[in-house]
Design an enzyme around this catalytic site. Sequence first.
Site, mmCIF file in Angstrom:
data_model
loop_
_atom_site.group_PDB
_atom_site.id
_atom_site.type_symbol
_atom_site.label_atom_id
_atom_site.label_comp_id
_atom_site.label_asym_id
_atom_site.label_seq_id
_atom_site.Cartn_x
_atom_site.Cartn_y
_atom_site.Cartn_z
ATOM 1 N N VAL A 118 0.835 -1.200 0.000
ATOM 2 C CA VAL A 118 0.000 0.000 0.000
ATOM 3 C C VAL A 118 0.871 1.251 0.000
ATOM 4 O O VAL A 118 1.796 1.374 0.806
ATOM 5 C CB VAL A 118 -0.930 0.004 1.231
ATOM 6 C CG1 VAL A 118 -1.750 1.298 1.276
ATOM 7 C CG2 VAL A 118 -1.840 -1.213 1.214
ATOM 8 N N CYS A 131 -6.398 -9.655 2.152
ATOM 9 C CA CYS A 131 -6.368 -8.416 2.941
ATOM 10 C C CYS A 131 -7.317 -8.528 4.131
ATOM 11 O O CYS A 131 -8.512 -8.773 3.952
ATOM 12 C CB CYS A 131 -6.757 -7.227 2.073
ATOM 13 S SG CYS A 131 -6.776 -5.654 2.977
ATOM 14 N N LYS A 185 -4.024 -14.349 -4.037
ATOM 15 C CA LYS A 185 -3.311 -14.311 -2.767
ATOM 16 C C LYS A 185 -4.310 -14.557 -1.654
ATOM 17 O O LYS A 185 -5.363 -13.909 -1.608
ATOM 18 C CB LYS A 185 -2.620 -12.970 -2.546
ATOM 19 C CG LYS A 185 -1.870 -12.944 -1.214
ATOM 20 C CD LYS A 185 -1.328 -11.589 -0.854
ATOM 21 C CE LYS A 185 -0.735 -11.661 0.552
ATOM 22 N NZ LYS A 185 -0.267 -10.364 1.036
ATOM 23 N N HIS A 235 -0.352 -16.324 2.402
ATOM 24 C CA HIS A 235 0.103 -15.653 3.624
ATOM 25 C C HIS A 235 -0.238 -16.586 4.775
ATOM 26 O O HIS A 235 -1.407 -16.879 5.017
ATOM 27 C CB HIS A 235 -0.604 -14.308 3.800
ATOM 28 C CG HIS A 235 -0.120 -13.545 5.000
ATOM 29 N ND1 HIS A 235 0.506 -12.323 4.889
ATOM 30 C CD2 HIS A 235 -0.153 -13.831 6.329
ATOM 31 C CE1 HIS A 235 0.830 -11.882 6.107
ATOM 32 N NE2 HIS A 235 0.437 -12.793 6.985
ATOM 33 N N GLY A 250 4.842 -13.762 4.271
ATOM 34 C CA GLY A 250 4.702 -13.423 5.676
ATOM 35 C C GLY A 250 6.027 -13.388 6.400
ATOM 36 O O GLY A 250 6.759 -14.382 6.437
ATOM 37 N N ASP A 251 6.380 -12.219 6.956
ATOM 38 C CA ASP A 251 7.588 -12.029 7.758
ATOM 39 C C ASP A 251 8.866 -12.360 6.994
ATOM 40 O O ASP A 251 9.772 -13.008 7.525
ATOM 41 C CB ASP A 251 7.519 -12.873 9.038
ATOM 42 C CG ASP A 251 6.564 -12.286 10.062
ATOM 43 O OD1 ASP A 251 5.998 -11.213 9.784
ATOM 44 O OD2 ASP A 251 6.376 -12.899 11.129
#
Length: 254
Positions: free
Chosen positions: A35, A116, A158, A186, A217-218
């Site tokens: 974003v 999201c 996703k 994710h 993720g991470d």
Amino acid sequence: MKSDYIQTTTCQERRKDPIEMFHSGQLVKICAPMVRYSKLSFRTLVRKYDCDLCYTPMIVAADFVRSAKARDSEFTTNQGDCPLIVQFAANDARLLSDAARIVCPYANGIDINCGCPQRWALAEGYGACLINKPELVRDMVKQVRNQVENPRFSVSIKIRIHDDLTRTVDLCRKAEATGVSWITVHGRTVEERHQPVHYEAIKIIKESMSIPIVANGDIRSLKEAENVWHTTGTDGVKKNNDTPMDGSCNFSLR
């Protein structure tokens, strides 16, 4: 929508498409949708540092189709902005296919955001709520496949995971059967924010599928990407905007 070129196949002919990248056996570096960050200027910057594949920020498909102002504001590209995946938030198959047809001349594919967790997205029927609507995801993928004539145009999704992982595997299998090109997973549920990523769940999903799976993720560094790659056995590993912005690219490996 602003573009420096109009040839309908320029992007696809000039570079390898993403599917070829996933099957190349080489390190593929991906700039994931972030974003406010992933617009043209940022994508241009990371491409100078050998980023191989970039995503746009999430764009609401309905606004994009209905408003020329939204198209000019949300999607700007040029000839060097390739290969490129446009990520859409959508809950209507017809509007998504219309949006896909608009961007097809300027991108290698679209990605449907089914991950999201933001409240506004869930309230509008976008993002992570779609993991509970596999039939809608199937219809959106199918409609894009039917409406976009370019056979090399990718359609990916996703997602986040369910508490009951069998539901996630079922969702992925249904998407695969409909013709989705790859799936980014994710490794958190919709409710989880900063909890540890469930890499074992991503590994199980990968072992259940035939299409490429990207772990998400991470991921903050190349070293972390390599560790996740080995842990999950996935075809790709990338960082998204759930982690701090550190100036690095997102990495996809096979």
